[in-house]
Scaffold this motif. Structure first.
Motif, PDB file in Angstrom:
ATOM      1  N   PHE A   8       0.864  -1.189   0.000  1.00 18.07           N
ATOM      2  CA  PHE A   8       0.000   0.000   0.000  1.00 18.07           C
ATOM      3  C   PHE A   8       0.897   1.235   0.000  1.00 18.07           C
ATOM      4  N   GLN A   9       0.648   2.136  -0.899  1.00 17.91           N
ATOM      5  CA  GLN A   9       1.524   3.316  -1.022  1.00 17.91           C
ATOM      6  C   GLN A   9       0.792   4.425  -1.752  1.00 17.91           C
ATOM      7  N   ASN A  10       1.361   5.623  -1.716  1.00 12.91           N
ATOM      8  CA  ASN A  10       0.815   6.746  -2.483  1.00 12.91           C
ATOM      9  C   ASN A  10       0.988   6.465  -3.966  1.00 12.91           C
ATOM     10  N   ILE A  11       0.126   7.107  -4.773  1.00 16.27           N
ATOM     11  CA  ILE A  11       0.295   6.985  -6.215  1.00 16.27           C
ATOM     12  C   ILE A  11       0.618   8.379  -6.761  1.00 16.27           C
ATOM     13  N   SER A  12       1.288   8.409  -7.893  1.00 19.27           N
ATOM     14  CA  SER A  12       1.563   9.738  -8.441  1.00 19.27           C
ATOM     15  C   SER A  12       0.809   9.914  -9.748  1.00 19.27           C
ATOM     16  N   LEU A  13       0.307  11.133  -9.986  1.00 18.21           N
ATOM     17  CA  LEU A  13      -0.498  11.412 -11.171  1.00 18.21           C
ATOM     18  C   LEU A  13       0.019  12.671 -11.847  1.00 18.21           C
ATOM     19  N   SER A  42      -6.964  13.158 -16.617  1.00 24.03           N
ATOM     20  CA  SER A  42      -8.340  13.608 -16.888  1.00 24.03           C
ATOM     21  C   SER A  42      -9.268  13.413 -15.691  1.00 24.03           C
ATOM     22  N   VAL A  43      -8.990  12.433 -14.835  1.00 23.24           N
ATOM     23  CA  VAL A  43      -9.887  12.230 -13.678  1.00 23.24           C
ATOM     24  C   VAL A  43      -9.960  13.476 -12.798  1.00 23.24           C
ATOM     25  N   ILE A  44      -8.865  14.191 -12.703  1.00 23.17           N
ATOM     26  CA  ILE A  44      -8.829  15.351 -11.804  1.00 23.17           C
ATOM     27  C   ILE A  44      -9.739  16.460 -12.325  1.00 23.17           C
ATOM     28  N   HIS A  45      -9.856  16.525 -13.641  1.00 18.56           N
ATOM     29  CA  HIS A  45     -10.613  17.631 -14.233  1.00 18.56           C
ATOM     30  C   HIS A  45     -12.058  17.256 -14.545  1.00 18.56           C
ATOM     31  N   TYR A  46     -12.262  16.053 -15.048  1.00 21.18           N
ATOM     32  CA  TYR A  46     -13.608  15.711 -15.533  1.00 21.18           C
ATOM     33  C   TYR A  46     -14.247  14.544 -14.789  1.00 21.18           C
ATOM     34  N   THR A 106      -6.894   8.140 -16.701  1.00 20.61           N
ATOM     35  CA  THR A 106      -5.512   8.616 -16.496  1.00 20.61           C
ATOM     36  C   THR A 106      -4.926   9.336 -17.710  1.00 20.61           C
ATOM     37  N   ASP A 107      -5.723   9.582 -18.766  1.00 19.47           N
ATOM     38  CA  ASP A 107      -5.153  10.298 -19.918  1.00 19.47           C
ATOM     39  C   ASP A 107      -4.598  11.647 -19.470  1.00 19.47           C
ATOM     40  N   GLU A 108      -3.446  11.986 -20.006  1.00 15.05           N
ATOM     41  CA  GLU A 108      -2.831  13.282 -19.669  1.00 15.05           C
ATOM     42  C   GLU A 108      -3.225  14.264 -20.764  1.00 15.05           C
ATOM     43  N   TYR A 109      -4.444  14.763 -20.676  1.00 14.36           N
ATOM     44  CA  TYR A 109      -5.027  15.563 -21.756  1.00 14.36           C
ATOM     45  C   TYR A 109      -6.192  16.347 -21.180  1.00 14.36           C
ATOM     46  N   ILE A 110      -6.254  17.650 -21.460  1.00 11.50           N
ATOM     47  CA  ILE A 110      -7.344  18.408 -20.846  1.00 11.50           C
ATOM     48  C   ILE A 110      -8.498  18.739 -21.798  1.00 11.50           C
ATOM     49  N   GLY A 111      -8.544  18.079 -22.946  1.00 11.20           N
ATOM     50  CA  GLY A 111      -9.751  18.174 -23.767  1.00 11.20           C
ATOM     51  C   GLY A 111     -10.818  17.293 -23.145  1.00 11.20           C
ATOM     52  N   VAL A 112     -12.096  17.653 -23.359  1.00 11.33           N
ATOM     53  CA  VAL A 112     -13.176  16.854 -22.749  1.00 11.33           C
ATOM     54  C   VAL A 112     -13.563  15.721 -23.688  1.00 11.33           C
ATOM     55  N   LYS A 113     -13.164  14.522 -23.309  1.00 12.89           N
ATOM     56  CA  LYS A 113     -13.529  13.313 -24.051  1.00 12.89           C
ATOM     57  C   LYS A 113     -13.244  12.108 -23.164  1.00 12.89           C
ATOM     58  N   SER A 126     -11.456   9.191 -21.575  1.00  9.38           N
ATOM     59  CA  SER A 126     -10.030   8.850 -21.531  1.00  9.38           C
ATOM     60  C   SER A 126      -9.792   7.550 -22.307  1.00  9.38           C
ATOM     61  N   GLU A 127      -8.564   7.373 -22.764  1.00 11.37           N
ATOM     62  CA  GLU A 127      -8.226   6.097 -23.424  1.00 11.37           C
ATOM     63  C   GLU A 127      -7.424   5.206 -22.490  1.00 11.37           C
ATOM     64  N   THR A 128      -7.044   5.752 -21.329  1.00 13.94           N
ATOM     65  CA  THR A 128      -6.286   4.953 -20.366  1.00 13.94           C
ATOM     66  C   THR A 128      -6.946   5.060 -18.983  1.00 13.94           C
ATOM     67  N   TYR A 129      -6.853   3.975 -18.228  1.00 10.34           N
ATOM     68  CA  TYR A 129      -7.507   3.913 -16.908  1.00 10.34           C
ATOM     69  C   TYR A 129      -6.637   3.133 -15.942  1.00 10.34           C
ATOM     70  N   ARG A 130      -6.914   3.339 -14.673  1.00 10.62           N
ATOM     71  CA  ARG A 130      -6.280   2.510 -13.639  1.00 10.62           C
ATOM     72  C   ARG A 130      -7.383   1.913 -12.765  1.00 10.62           C
ATOM     73  N   PHE A 131      -7.273   0.613 -12.504  1.00 14.72           N
ATOM     74  CA  PHE A 131      -8.197  -0.077 -11.598  1.00 14.72           C
ATOM     75  C   PHE A 131      -7.387  -0.446 -10.369  1.00 14.72           C
TER      76      PHE A 131
END
Ligand code: COI
Length: 355
Positions: free
Chosen positions: A54-59, A64-68, A147-154, A156-161
């Motif tokens: 168990f540990q911190n994660i870095s983003l 995209s999760v942070i914004h949308y 987790t997409d590193e993109y600030i357009g609204v769409k 995401s193509e990448t995710y973390r479970f």
């Protein structure tokens, strides 16, 4: 050390934190077990999952999760049985609901066997963290975010479970005082109310804060159009007993399909209660209270388990329910769920999945 497992990579922590935990006084959701599960989605497929300390994660700040807010989660519990085995309560139902939430939020589906195996293996690695006490359990929090590193609204193509677990005590310390909400709305027809989406909880914080400042623990949400019909409470579904009838708002796209809700209704039917899943108006509950015919009111949820409601706040008055000591249904349902989950009685509906 990294061990190649049949399905997942497992990296165990070098020193367990378990000796720092007071299992006789567990708060809810603040103590985290030694390991967590993590799996990444990219190029249209999931990678092999890993169990790691168990540990911190870095983003990336542009994630995209942070914004949308493409983020969903589940709440599941595991229990130590009287024979020492560990059971997970109805995980398949949570996995189904997770995939429904994922679909609504444009997120990828999880294979149910991979999900279940991840739960089992993570709990097995941290099996010492499953509390012994009857009042406590291991709360399991699976979640997925974009987790997409993109600030357009769409989408995401990448995710973390991910999944982490916490040994927990009670969510509500005592009886719950609820306020009927007649201004703000938790969800609307066509919205995301049936999904366990993080944003649903964020939007509910402000109205809940106002209610808490007024001395309530939780809201009793009503429909967004007329505020006449009861939907659910912030962290649980709600039920009412009058005589031999258990009444609860019918499932709809604005209500979360609770696993505890379904389990309690199954027990009620099995015990010969008449179960009515339908629209329940605020006025009907108020009238039942006025006539002295509302025998019990309670919330049902994984975290909350069965939470007795001791008072309901209407626009112009707070009305008390009869004292819990005289209730017949909620205490019996709560005890029966404990007994089934702990293997103290048989499991007639096959609700336990053993690890
Ligand atoms: C649960 O009951 O497991 C929930 O997810 C509700 C709450 C703690 C957010």
């Amino acid at each position: 050390m990294l061990v190649k497992d049949s399905m997942f990579n497992i990296q165990r922590c070098e020193v367990s934190r378990i000796s720092q935990v007071n299992f006789d006084d567990l708060p809810f959701g603040r103590v985290f077990s030694d390991h967590m599960f993590i799996m990444e989605y990219a190029d249209g497929k999931w990678s092999q999952g890993s169990i790691v300390p168990f540990q911190n994660i870095s983003l990336n700040p542009a994630s995209s999760v942070i914004h949308y807010g493409q983020s969903i989660f589940e709440g599941i519990k595991a229990f130590r049985n009287v024979d020492g085995r560990i059971s997970i309560f109805r995980p398949e139902e949570n996995i189904k609901r997770f995939n429904k939430s994922a679909e609504r939020m444009c997120m990828p589906q999880l294979d149910k066997n991979v999900f279940l195996e991840a739960l089992k293996q993570l709990i097995d690695v941290d099996n010492k963290w499953v509390p012994e006490s009857m009042e406590a359990s291991l709360y399991i929090r699976p979640f997925m975010f974009s987790t997409d590193e993109y600030i357009g609204v769409k989408p995401s193509e990448t995710y973390r479970f991910m999944i982490f677990t916490c040994p927990v005590g009670k969510y509500y310390a005592g009886d719950v005082k609820v306020k009927v909400e007649t201004h703000y709305a938790r969800s609307v027809k066509g919205g995301t109310g049936f999904a366990k989406a993080a944003g649903n909880y964020a939007g509910a914080l402000y109205p809940a804060k106002i209610a808490q400042e007024q001395g309530y623990h939780q809201l009793l949400w009503t429909d967004a159009v007329e505020h006449k019909y009861i939907e659910e409470s912030g962290t649980m579904n709600v039920m009412f007993r009058t005589g031999n009838k258990i009444i609860t708002p019918a499932l709809s796209e604005t209500i979360l399909n609770g696993v505890t809700r379904d389990s309690v209704l199954t027990l009620a039917r099995d015990w010969g209660y008449e179960v009515e899943e339908r629209r329940v108006s605020v006025e009907e509950i108020r009238q039942l209270l006025k006539d002295g015919k509302l025998d019990e009111a309670f919330g049902a949820g994984t975290a909350a388990t069965i939470a007795p409601i001791c008072s309901i706040g209407f626009e112009d008055a707070n009305v008390e329910l009869p004292p819990y000591s005289g209730w017949e249904f909620a205490p019996k349902a709560a005890q029966t769920l404990i007994d089934i989950r702990r293997g103290r009685t048989n499991d007639p509906f096959n609700w336990n999945t053993y690890i």
